[in-house]
Design an enzyme around this catalytic site. Structure first.
Site, PDB file in Angstrom:
ATOM      1  N   HIS A   1       0.842  -1.198   0.000  1.00 36.74           N
ATOM      2  CA  HIS A   1       0.000   0.000   0.000  1.00 36.74           C
ATOM      3  C   HIS A   1       0.871   1.239   0.000  1.00 36.74           C
ATOM      4  O   HIS A   1       2.057   1.200   0.334  1.00 36.74           O
ATOM      5  CB  HIS A   1      -0.981   0.009   1.184  1.00 36.74           C
ATOM      6  N   CYS A   2       0.293   2.344  -0.430  1.00 37.99           N
ATOM      7  CA  CYS A   2       0.950   3.643  -0.303  1.00 37.99           C
ATOM      8  C   CYS A   2       0.013   4.501   0.539  1.00 37.99           C
ATOM      9  O   CYS A   2      -0.152   4.237   1.726  1.00 37.99           O
ATOM     10  CB  CYS A   2       1.264   4.249  -1.666  1.00 37.99           C
ATOM     11  N   SER A   3      -0.646   5.481  -0.045  1.00 38.14           N
ATOM     12  CA  SER A   3      -1.641   6.248   0.704  1.00 38.14           C
ATOM     13  C   SER A   3      -3.039   5.734   0.383  1.00 38.14           C
ATOM     14  O   SER A   3      -3.684   5.127   1.216  1.00 38.14           O
ATOM     15  CB  SER A   3      -1.515   7.748   0.390  1.00 38.14           C
TER      16      SER A   3
ATOM     17  N   GLN B   1      -1.518   9.868  -3.007  1.00 39.44           N
ATOM     18  CA  GLN B   1      -1.445   8.505  -3.509  1.00 39.44           C
ATOM     19  C   GLN B   1      -1.932   7.512  -2.500  1.00 39.44           C
ATOM     20  O   GLN B   1      -1.476   6.428  -2.376  1.00 39.44           O
ATOM     21  CB  GLN B   1       0.001   8.211  -3.945  1.00 39.44           C
TER      22      GLN B   1
END
Length: 798
Positions: free
Chosen positions: A414-416, A798
């Protein structure tokens, strides 16, 4: 034709790469068309009459125009009025006109057809009629979620592999930006999913995207958790991740040694500091350093046998400072005290703004391509940092692939919000792991699955409806028409790049203001495209009227889709554009170049795919997620971009492709790992010759030395995208505080309040300690400048 002030202009001169031809310019509702007839060859032998040449045409679709600059003829100058176009496919042309009025009319017409449409439905895709090769194929039927899950061994009737297909999102009411069908652990009920989704931004909870056919290990993807400064947790989210990481056994036999990466392990004694600093001269490659960091943080005792231990991994793709910033607005990263069954790795992949600025710097070295044949500056190309970013993304994908294939581990990415860096890493990881995705059909399925079905904000990142900020007029005379912009330079109209000292200081204040603004309802953005603080979900109408968005737009908790396009008008926010999908294609090109026999498709396939991303000729990329495409009826109203490629299949096949896969034969293994030190400029996509960007002509046999030379221009010792590794027991490298006190590797034990000892004040102290305060000097936080740190803290979209 109501937008066209002028439909045809004769005696127009087109300048490209320093060469000039004269012809006729036509303006249609969807294209600029320049027609000219090359001069006949007067040197025909034996006294034959000159051979009659055929007219040539240059077609430019309006959405592919990135910037348009009208330069009016100055009274004291003998230069004609001209229009300079910079296109998203890196075509640079200059059109010179016989008089100023015609130049203005053409400029106004281009502007009207490019950035005043207001609706996606007015783009070319909705009126395009396919040519003969495309009529016989239907690219919309190529990807079917159930068929792809079945290929991976998952079906609705057979949960033997520990997975099932949930229909909780069939009508997109549960998670609007996710696909209708979700593959989840068989042990997890839909009721648990319902509660677990509330703990993830945009309700993008961890779900399966890939299952390894040999060891049954998985790649799952999600968005960031809603940890916040209070250290929130979700029992259902923890239960879901535990079930995901328990779907295979850790005592499976390791893969044959022939599939191991071409690297050796070298033990390290230090357990703190950056993994890429203070390394001896004879240091191993970054892959070995990354694997050692993860091994060293494992809580398992006993001897370490390569490929024998399962170290289930949570990959947070963001720089650690970004994860910390998100915690201040109710988001953040997993507290590993609650996920003791996993290890978390932070990757230093920068956000969309850094990537956009990097590409703009590349463009700055090429922007004179219309008027001069001179090659770009190699030094300026190096300073852009583009290759460093591509190498970092490839390094992250390699880490994920090695964990799944060699360490027999599950990986959550995951990122944001899980639709930019997450899509890059997930798709590239699968490209390394599965030979099927390296075929033409398989690559199409991969793009459909991880980019289109799981959602990527193509409308926002690609800017299909353009922006008036990308149009400018130079040499505008005082007292001119109010309908035209004042004089603006091309470099400042290129989509938010560059900046300057004042721009950086302004952004720093805006970012800090947004960081501590308690009323900021945005789950992604602190600063919008105008540099103003406003929630991302706020509509233009509510902005103008001063009304606040309703509580129903708090999508991180409600699940309402913030990416949905306005049904009436849509505009492009310049600061939300970014070459995310371009980077994915560039990274794929690197893999193809380094492994020329392992891919069924060729380089031209990737280049034309990038072109058609922006041409808006097909409906495939026009919306942000599966739900939007279903509601817009793109399958019924437009053609698929895959029609173009499948109808011309033979043009995009790689003659060097070797289909046979054998893990016992070197060069034919299932697993393909990138060599980050060999990244090179994708010269073809920038419209340049290889020697102009990479220095010398390269072949696959000598590509390693040339690619390594490109990297050595911008780096010293080998570096790794991995910036930190964290478990419940310990942390290695640069990790954000998660418990105890900020700055010591720990924070967030559930305490609340903003007193002197509370988490809020600790966050502020942590930010100051990271060198982002007014008293910070240029060399703090690992040698990063204040402007660099500010860019990392800026809008995290993101």
């Amino acid at each position: 034709m109501e937008r066209t002030r002028i439909a045809r202009v004769d005696e127009v001169k087109l300048v490209r790469r320093g060469e000039q031809v004269e012809g006729t310019l036509h303006l249609t509702p969807h294209h600029l068309i320049f027609c000219h007839t090359p001069s006949p060859n007067l040197d025909e032998p034996n006294g034959h009459p000159p051979h009659r040449t055929k007219p040539r045409e240059l077609w430019i679709t309006y959405p592919i125009i990135q910037t348009c600059t009208l330069r009016l003829s100055h009274p004291s100058s003998h230069h004609p009025s001209s229009i300079r176009l910079r296109c998203r496919d890196f075509t640079f042309v200059c059109l010179c006109f016989p008089d100023e009025k015609k130049a203005r009319d053409v400029y106004d017409s281009i502007k009207a057809w490019t950035c005043k449409l207001g609706r996606i439905e007015k783009l070319y895709a909705f009126s395009y009629q396919p040519q003969a090769p495309e009529k016989e194929v239907n690219g919309w039927d190529l990807y079917d979620a159930r068929r792809e899950w079945k290929r991976l061994g998952i079906s609705e009737k057979d949960p033997e592999k520990g997975w099932r297909i949930s229909k909780i999102n069939t009508n997109y009411g549960f998670s609007p930006t996710y696909p209708a069908l979700l593959a989840v652990p068989s042990a997890i009920s839909d009721n648990t999913l319902n509660y677990a989704g509330r703990y993830r931004s945009r309700v993008r909870l961890p779900v399966l995207t890939y299952l390894h056919p040999v060891n049954n290990c998985s790649i799952t993807r999600s968005s960031q958790p809603l940890v916040g400064v209070r250290g929130n947790r979700s029992i259902q989210d923890e239960k879901l991740l535990l079930a995901i990481f328990s779907t295979s056994h850790s005592n499976q036999s390791p893969i044959d040694s022939s599939s191991r990466p071409r690297s050796r392990q070298s033990p390290r004694s230090s357990s703190s500091g950056s993994p890429t600093q203070d390394v001896p001269p004879d240091l191993p490659d970054p892959e070995t350093l990354e694997d050692q960091m993860i091994l060293r943080t494992s809580s398992d005792d006993g001897p370490k046998v390569y490929g024998a231990q399962q170290h289930n991994l949570i990959v947070d793709a963001r720089p650690t400072v970004n994860a910390l910033a998100m915690q201040a607005v109710g988001l953040g990263s997993e507290n590993m005290d609650n996920y003791r069954f996993a290890t978390k790795a932070y990757l230093g992949i920068d956000n969309i703004h850094v990537m956009r600025d990097s590409l703009n710097k590349v463009i700055d070295t090429l922007k004179q391509s219309d008027v001069t044949p001179m090659p770009p500056s190699r030094e300026a190309l190096t300073k852009s940092g583009w290759l460093k970013h591509i190498a970092g993304i490839l390094d992250g994908a390699s880490l994920i692939a090695r964990q799944v294939a060699l360490q027999h581990s599950h990986v959550l990415i995951h990122c944001s919000d899980g639709w930019d860096r997450t899509s890059q890493l997930s798709a590239l990881g699968q490209l390394c792991l599965d030979p099927y995705y390296r075929t033409l059909e398989g690559f199409i399925v991969l793009v459909e699955k991880d980019w289109l079905s799981f959602g990527h904000m193509f409308n926002h990142r690609s800017g299909f409806l353009s922006s008036e900020k990308w149009f400018s007029i130079e040499n505008e005379r005082i007292g001119g028409s109010d309908n035209h912009h004042p004089r603006t330079s091309l470099s400042n109209s290129g989509g938010g790049g560059g900046g300057g000292a004042s721009h950086a200081i302004e952004n720093a204040f805006l970012s800090a203001k947004g960081f501590f603004n308690k009323d900021n309802a945005s789950r992604e953005s602190f600063v919008d495209s105008d540099g103003e603080l406003q929630p991302y979900e706020q509509s233009p109408s509510s902005k103008s009227s001063g009304k606040k968005p309703s509580s129903s737009t708090a999508t991180s908790k409600t699940g309402k889709d913030p990416t949905a396009s306005d049904k009436t008008t849509t505009t492009t926010k310049v600061k939300e554009t970014s070459p995310v999908f371009h980077q994915f294609l560039d990274a794929t090109y690197q893999l193809l170049y380094q492994n020329p026999t392992r891919f069924e498709f060729n380089e031209r396939f990737l280049r034309r795919l990038l072109y058609h991303l922006y041409s808006c000729q097909y409906g495939t990329f026009l919306y942000n997620n599966e739900r939007e495409r279903v509601e817009a009826g793109v399958r019924q109203k437009t053609r698929s971009v895959w029609d173009y490629f499948l109808g011309r299949r033979e043009q995009f096949l790689n003659p060097k492709f070797e289909e046979r896969v054998d893990d016992n034969v070197r060069g034919r293994e299932r697993l393909v790992l990138p060599r980050g030190e060999e990244v090179r400029w994708w010269s073809e996509v920038f419209g340049r010759e290889d020697r102009e960007m990479n220095g010398v002509p390269l072949t696959p046999n000598v590509g390693a030395s040339g690619g390594r030379k490109n990297r050595e221009e911008a780096k010293g010792p080998p570096t790794s995208v991995l910036t930190g590794v964290e478990t419940a027991e310990q942390a290695v490298g640069a990790v954000p505080p998660v418990k105890g006190t900020v700055g010591n590797g720990v924070m967030g034990n559930g305490e609340s309040g903003d007193g002197k000892g509370g988490v809020g004040s600790q966050l502020a102290a942590g930010i100051k300690g990271l060198g982002i305060g007014s008293g910070a000097k240029g060399g703090g936080a690992g040698g990063k400048s204040q402007v660099r740190m500010q860019r990392e803290m800026e809008v995290e979209m993101q």
